[in-house]
Design an enzyme around this catalytic site. Structure first.
Site, short mmCIF file in Angstrom:
data_model
loop_
_atom_site.label_atom_id
_atom_site.label_comp_id
_atom_site.label_asym_id
_atom_site.label_seq_id
_atom_site.Cartn_x
_atom_site.Cartn_y
_atom_site.Cartn_z
N HIS A 164 53.77 32.47 -67.23
CA HIS A 164 53.03 32.46 -68.48
C HIS A 164 53.47 31.30 -69.39
CE1 HIS A 164 50.46 33.80 -71.57
NE2 HIS A 164 50.67 35.11 -71.50
N ASP A 385 33.02 31.17 -59.48
CA ASP A 385 32.47 31.26 -58.12
C ASP A 385 33.21 30.26 -57.25
OD1 ASP A 385 31.03 31.28 -55.79
OD2 ASP A 385 29.08 30.85 -56.71
#
Length: 456
Positions: A164, A385
């Site tokens: 992170h 996608d």
């Protein structure tokens, strides 16, 4: 509400390999910002994608994605390096080009056995995102881990674990979007990555004197857990709550009309969760309860964050109330406190956080009697996608920070079994507390008025 499944399956893994950039990259030391390297971000953040079998292709996703990752690492080459700690706990990336971890696997389970669209908790997550020994630290470890698991139905799962300190949710989606573009055949990412971590360094009064913080930043108070409110992970129960337009309308019916018009869905839901969680925990009336919400400064007026920046660009303002006041007042009281805290954040605020970090040893945010919520519904991860169509689910792999069970929750965009858009909110609590929480949530999700409100 979804609960953890008893689903069991077997995963056969190939050895983890390091995927380096596909071309030579610069060798340099790149310092993180004073927002990136705060103590509360020094953990691994897992996300997961579930994909159906795609009618138009039958090729193996693993080599396609591995090749795309290698190509994208040429542009995002700091991710191929290793984290070092400098004087004053300052973190910096040594851009060694060693690469990121990639695991390939097969599982004897079908996608429809997961109820994946409902969001976490996911069964057997440690099988879908294998913790490669020696990889889960912060220093001198790979900064990214990918696992592609082919399923028995022809679909697959792609799980990713990222440090992170390197990126927030928007930055991670930017990286994954670049991989998706290249996996679909693009020669290079459309968005040029920007390092730019100096933009969020602690501001200087002159060459060697730091400006002091401009705000109180009580989100970083040193709060002691006197009542044992932070329970061990093994005693926790995991539930996921679906909030759709009906639930939002019901909660809003408990608000005065002026507040109902002004408050966002995030603020309304967060105020509701804070009040219900406090009632479930049943603290002493004089105990201070905190709600922390992450606020990103990307896209805000006068932002200093350029397009392509993939570092952490958010602050974590806090609202504070005694438990007695929180429970004696209607839910509108909690919502108004959340609104006030959240709307305080601007560029000046986040630079004040940077000053606090640099001057006070990069402290962790307060944990005791604290609840942290982070809205990732609009970061766009569910629209990516990679060449196999949009995912059934894409987002956080668990409900919050595993190192601090019960302290935080993500707001995740999902569709329910009736194909309605909404928000999944995974919650983790000890079992008796969870029962009380469910009861309190049920009260606020029953309309107080006959009025109805627009859909989300």
């Amino acid at each position: 509400m979804a609960s953890s499944s008893a689903l069991e399956f077997t995963v056969r893994r190939k050895l983890a390999v390091l995927v380096p950039p596909a071309a030579p990259t610069p060798r340099e030391l790149k310092r993180l910002s004073d927002i990136d390297d705060q103590d509360g971000l020094r953990f691994q953040l897992p996300v997961i994608h579930f994909f159906r079998q795609h009618d138009g292709r039958d090729d193996d996703p693993a080599p396609v994605l591995r090749g795309a990752i290698a190509a994208v690492l040429v542009h995002y080459y700091p991710f191929a390096g290793r984290m070092r700690e400098l004087k004053g706990r300052k973190l910096a990336v040594d851009c060694t080009g060693e690469g990121v971890l990639f695991v390939e696997a097969d599982a004897d389970v079908r996608l429809d056995q997961f109820d994946a669209a409902l969001g976490p908790p996911f069964p057997c997550l440690d099988e879908l995102l294998f913790d490669v020994p020696g990889s889960s630290g912060i220093l001198d470890c790979p900064l990214l881990l990918f696992q592609v698991t082919r399923l028995a139905c022809g679909g697959f799962v792609m799980a990713v674990r990222i440090q992170h300190t390197m990126a927030d949710a928007a930055g991670m989606v930017q990286l994954l979007g670049a991989i998706a573009e290249v996996a679909r055949g693009a020669p290079a990412p459309t968005v040029r990555p920007v390092w730019g971590r100096e933009l969020l360094q602690a501001p200087l009064l002159n060459d060697d004197v730091l400006l002091p913080p401009r705000f109180a930043h009580r989100e970083y108070d040193d709060v002691v857990d006197m009542s044992g409110a932070i329970a061990p992970f093994e005693f926790m129960v995991h539930r996921s709550f679906f909030i759709g337009w009906r639930e939002i309308s019901a909660i809003r019916s408990h608000l005065p009309s002026a507040l109902n018009r002004e408050a966002t869905n995030f603020e309304v839901i967060t105020g509701c969760l804070w009040r219900c969680r406090t009632a479930a925990l049943d603290p002493h009336a004089d105990e201070e309860m905190r709600i922390i919400c992450t606020v990103n400064i990307r896209g805000k007026k006068d932002t200093i964050i350029p397009v392509g920046y993939y570092g952490n660009a958010f602050a974590s303002p806090v609202a504070i109330s005694t438990a007695g006041d929180l429970l004696a007042n209607p839910v509108s009281y909690a919502v108004e406190l959340v609104m006030k805290a959240k709307r305080e954040v601007d560029v000046e605020y986040i630079l004040s956080v940077a000053a606090l970090m640099a001057q006070h040893g990069r402290p962790h945010f307060a944990v005791a009697r604290t609840y942290l919520v982070s809205d990732v519904t609009k970061v766009g991860i569910h629209d990516l996608d990679f060449g196999w169509g949009k995912p059934v689910y894409a987002g956080p792999a668990n409900g919050g920070v595993v190192e601090l069970p019960g302290v935080g929750s993500f707001f995740i965009a999902v569709r329910n079994a009736m194909d309605e858009e909404g928000i999944a909110i995974p919650v983790c609590m000890p079992s008796p507390t969870m029962d009380k929480f469910v009861n309190e949530m049920g009260k606020l999700m029953r309309p107080a008025l006959a009025d109805t409100f627009p859909k989300m």
